[in-house]
Design a protein around this motif. Structure first.
Motif, PDB file in Angstrom:
ATOM      1  N   GLN A 282     -93.471 -63.081-123.040  1.00  0.00           N
ATOM      2  CA  GLN A 282     -93.050 -62.024-123.951  1.00  0.00           C
ATOM      3  C   GLN A 282     -91.582 -62.153-124.344  1.00  0.00           C
ATOM      4  O   GLN A 282     -91.170 -61.619-125.375  1.00  0.00           O
ATOM      5  CB  GLN A 282     -93.312 -60.651-123.329  1.00  0.00           C
ATOM      6  N   GLU A 283     -90.806 -62.866-123.523  1.00  0.00           N
ATOM      7  CA  GLU A 283     -89.393 -63.044-123.848  1.00  0.00           C
ATOM      8  C   GLU A 283     -89.216 -63.871-125.122  1.00  0.00           C
ATOM      9  O   GLU A 283     -88.116 -63.919-125.688  1.00  0.00           O
ATOM     10  CB  GLU A 283     -88.658 -63.708-122.681  1.00  0.00           C
ATOM     11  N   ASN A 284     -90.281 -64.497-125.613  1.00  0.00           N
ATOM     12  CA  ASN A 284     -90.191 -65.291-126.840  1.00  0.00           C
ATOM     13  C   ASN A 284     -89.922 -64.446-128.076  1.00  0.00           C
ATOM     14  O   ASN A 284     -89.622 -64.995-129.144  1.00  0.00           O
ATOM     15  CB  ASN A 284     -91.481 -66.093-127.050  1.00  0.00           C
ATOM     16  N   SER A 295     -95.715 -54.346-132.869  1.00  0.00           N
ATOM     17  CA  SER A 295     -96.680 -53.577-132.096  1.00  0.00           C
ATOM     18  C   SER A 295     -96.693 -54.134-130.680  1.00  0.00           C
ATOM     19  O   SER A 295     -97.129 -55.265-130.444  1.00  0.00           O
ATOM     20  CB  SER A 295     -98.072 -53.663-132.721  1.00  0.00           C
ATOM     21  N   ALA A 296     -96.197 -53.342-129.733  1.00  0.00           N
ATOM     22  CA  ALA A 296     -96.108 -53.770-128.339  1.00  0.00           C
ATOM     23  C   ALA A 296     -97.420 -53.501-127.622  1.00  0.00           C
ATOM     24  O   ALA A 296     -98.151 -52.569-127.951  1.00  0.00           O
ATOM     25  CB  ALA A 296     -94.964 -53.034-127.636  1.00  0.00           C
ATOM     26  N   GLY A 297     -97.714 -54.308-126.611  1.00  0.00           N
ATOM     27  CA  GLY A 297     -98.935 -54.132-125.842  1.00  0.00           C
ATOM     28  C   GLY A 297     -98.706 -54.346-124.364  1.00  0.00           C
ATOM     29  O   GLY A 297     -97.608 -54.113-123.862  1.00  0.00           O
ATOM     30  N   GLN A 298     -99.725 -54.803-123.671  1.00  0.00           N
ATOM     31  CA  GLN A 298     -99.630 -55.039-122.230  1.00  0.00           C
ATOM     32  C   GLN A 298     -99.331 -56.513-121.947  1.00  0.00           C
ATOM     33  O   GLN A 298     -98.261 -56.832-121.432  1.00  0.00           O
ATOM     34  CB  GLN A 298    -100.924 -54.635-121.531  1.00  0.00           C
ATOM     35  N   ASP A 299    -100.228 -57.389-122.289  1.00  0.00           N
ATOM     36  CA  ASP A 299    -100.021 -58.814-122.047  1.00  0.00           C
ATOM     37  C   ASP A 299     -99.313 -59.498-123.207  1.00  0.00           C
ATOM     38  O   ASP A 299     -98.639 -60.505-123.015  1.00  0.00           O
ATOM     39  CB  ASP A 299    -101.364 -59.512-121.797  1.00  0.00           C
ATOM     40  N   ILE A 300     -99.498 -58.982-124.419  1.00  0.00           N
ATOM     41  CA  ILE A 300     -98.918 -59.618-125.603  1.00  0.00           C
ATOM     42  C   ILE A 300     -98.232 -58.594-126.495  1.00  0.00           C
ATOM     43  O   ILE A 300     -98.551 -57.405-126.467  1.00  0.00           O
ATOM     44  CB  ILE A 300     -99.998 -60.361-126.425  1.00  0.00           C
ATOM     45  N   GLY A 314     -96.312 -63.709-125.438  1.00  0.00           N
ATOM     46  CA  GLY A 314     -96.907 -63.274-124.185  1.00  0.00           C
ATOM     47  C   GLY A 314     -97.981 -64.239-123.735  1.00  0.00           C
ATOM     48  O   GLY A 314     -98.124 -65.343-124.278  1.00  0.00           O
ATOM     49  N   ASP A 315     -98.755 -63.856-122.744  1.00  0.00           N
ATOM     50  CA  ASP A 315     -99.917 -64.633-122.329  1.00  0.00           C
ATOM     51  C   ASP A 315    -100.838 -63.720-121.534  1.00  0.00           C
ATOM     52  O   ASP A 315    -100.572 -62.528-121.369  1.00  0.00           O
ATOM     53  CB  ASP A 315     -99.521 -65.872-121.523  1.00  0.00           C
ATOM     54  N   PHE A 316    -101.937 -64.267-121.070  1.00  0.00           N
ATOM     55  CA  PHE A 316    -102.907 -63.501-120.296  1.00  0.00           C
ATOM     56  C   PHE A 316    -102.841 -63.913-118.825  1.00  0.00           C
ATOM     57  O   PHE A 316    -103.849 -64.228-118.201  1.00  0.00           O
ATOM     58  CB  PHE A 316    -104.318 -63.696-120.851  1.00  0.00           C
ATOM     59  N   GLY A 317    -101.616 -63.922-118.292  1.00  0.00           N
ATOM     60  CA  GLY A 317    -101.427 -64.277-116.892  1.00  0.00           C
ATOM     61  C   GLY A 317    -101.768 -65.718-116.585  1.00  0.00           C
ATOM     62  O   GLY A 317    -102.069 -66.062-115.436  1.00  0.00           O
ATOM     63  N   GLY A 318    -101.706 -66.580-117.604  1.00  0.00           N
ATOM     64  CA  GLY A 318    -102.023 -67.978-117.408  1.00  0.00           C
ATOM     65  C   GLY A 318    -103.504 -68.275-117.319  1.00  0.00           C
ATOM     66  O   GLY A 318    -103.908 -69.429-117.139  1.00  0.00           O
TER      67      GLY A 318
END
Length: 349
Positions: A282-284, A295-300, A314-318
Motif C-alpha cells: 500500500q505504500e506504493n 477509495s481506500a480499503g483493507q488489503d488494497i 497493496g496485496d492480498f497478504g502474498g
C-alpha cells in the motif's frame, strides 16, 4: 457562459444603483463567484465550497456547489476489497476483482452479478463488502452476498424503503443515507462507537466541513474542512491501535477516504498521502500522480487517474496476485465547469 452570467449580474447591479437598493449584496455575490471560479481553476475545491456556501439564493452558486460536492465525494469509484468498481462515460458500472476472492464473497450470486451490467444512468457508488449504487434519480441498486454468515436483507430493505436518495455511504452492514428532502437516515449494526458521547461532542464542534468518511466497526470519522485541512475524531487519534494523528498536519487536501486501517488524502496536485497503518504494497500510493479520486480499503487502495484509468496499491497478504485493471478504461472523470451548470461534466484526458 460564465462571463456572460457575470456581465448580466453587473447589469443588474447597475440597475440596483439607480434604484438605491440591493447593490451591495449583488456586488458581494459577484466578487465571491469570481473568487470561487479562480479557486476552482486551481483545484482548490474545498476552499471554493467555503466561498460559495456564503452566497444565498443564487442559482449559479448552488449548481457549482452541487458539482464540487460530487467531485470531492469520489462516489464515482469504489473499492471492492478484492478489486474496484467505477462508472464509465455512459453511466454504466465497470468492475474488476480477483476471481478467487470474488467467488468467495459473492457465493451463489453469479446471476445477480450479471445484473450490474444492466444498471443504467448510475451516479454514485458505495459498498466495499459488496456494491451499492444510486442512479441519477436516486434509485437504489445493490449486489450483496447472502449466506449463513452474511444476511443483508434487513439492511437492503431499509435502504429501499427510503429511496430515492441523494447520497449513500455504506460499510458492510451499516449505512448512512441522505434523502432528497435533506434528512439523514442511518442504520448501524455494529458501529456502536458512533454513539459514544466524547465522539458525538467532539464532532458537534467541527465547523466548515465539506466531506466526511469513516463508517465501520473499526476506525474513526474523518472530516475535510473548507480550508483543505483534515480533522479526525478522538476515536482515531487517542485510542490504542490505528492512529491517524498524522492527518492533522495535512494541507491542500481535496478529498479523503478511510479504509480499514488507514486514511488517505488526495492533494490538489494529484498526489496521495496516507495516515494509519499501511499494509504491504500500500505504500506504493506515494508513487501515484495525476489522481482525481481515491477509495481506500483493507488489503488494497484504488485511485482514478485523469485519463480515466485505475491504479491499485497493496496485496492480498502474498496469497494472490493483484487483479489486472487495464481493462477498466475510459471511465467517467468528473470536472467542474461554470459553463455547464447542470451536473459535473466528463473531463477530457
Amino acid at each position: 457562459m460564465f462571463k456572460k452570467r457575470l456581465a448580466a449580474a453587473l447589469l443588474v447591479c447597475a440597475l440596483c444603483l439607480l434604484s438605491g437598493t440591493g447593490c451591495q449584496n449583488m456586488k458581494q455575490e459577484k466578487e465571491l463567484l469570481v473568487q470561487a471560479q479562480a479557486l476552482i481553476e486551481e483545484r482548490k475545491y474545498p476552499q471554493a465550497i467555503g466561498l460559495l456556501s456564503e452566497i444565498e439564493d443564487n442559482e449559479d452558486a448552488a449548481k457549482l456547489l452541487e458539482q464540487l460536492y460530487y467531485v470531492v465525494s469520489g462516489d464515482y469509484i469504489e473499492n471492492l476489497q478484492v478489486g474496484a468498481a467505477a462508472i464509465d462515460r455512459e453511466g454504466h458500472v465497470c468492475f474488476m476483482a480477483h476471481p478467487v476472492y470474488f467467488e468467495n464473497l459473492y457465493a451463489d450470486q453469479e446471476e445477480t452479478l450479471k445484473t450490474i451490467e444492466e444498471w443504467e444512468n448510475i451516479r454514485r457508488l458505495s459498498g466495499e463488502w459488496g456494491l451499492d449504487a444510486l442512479d441519477k434519480d436516486g434509485g437504489f441498486y445493490t449486489v450483496r452476498g447472502v449466506s449463513i454468515y452474511d444476511d443483508y436483507t434487513e439492511r437492503n430493505r431499509q435502504i429501499a424503503e427510503i429511496e430515492p436518495l441523494q447520497m449513500l455511504c455504506s460499510y458492510n452492514y451499516d449505512f448512512a443515507a441522505l434523502r432528497m428532502d435533506g434528512t439523514i437516515c442511518a442504520y448501524a449494526k455494529y458501529s456502536n462507537y458512533l454513539e459514544l458521547d466524547p465522539v458525538k461532542q467532539q464532532m458537534a464542534q467541527w465547523t466548515d466541513i465539506v466531506a466526511i468518511d469513516g463508517l465501520g466497526v473499526v476506525g474513526c470519522i474523518a472530516g475535510l474542512k473548507s480550508d483543505g485541512t483534515v480533522v479526525v475524531s478522538n476515536h482515531g487519534v487517542e485510542e490504542n491501535g490505528t492512529i491517524y494523528r498524522d492527518a492533522l498536519e495535512w494541507s491542500d487536501i481535496i478529498a479523503i477516504s478511510k479504509g480499514f486501517e488507514s486514511l488517505l488524502g488526495l492533494k490538489r496536485d494529484g498526489t496521495v498521502v496516507a495516515a494509519g497503518n499501511l499494509r504491504s504494497g500500500q505504500e506504493n500510493i506515494a508513487e501515484w500522480t495525476d489522481i482525481v479520486a481515491i477509495s481506500a480499503g483493507q488489503d488494497i487502495h484504488v485511485g482514478l487517474k485523469r485519463d480515466g484509468s485505475i491504479v491499485i496499491a497493496g496485496d492480498f497478504g502474498g496469497r494472490l496476485e493483484l487483479p489486472d485493471m487495464t481493462s477498466m478504461k475510459d471511465l467517467y472523470v468528473p470536472d467542474v465547469s461554470a459553463d455547464n451548470m447542470d451536473e459535473p461534466v466528463a473531463a477530457k484526458p
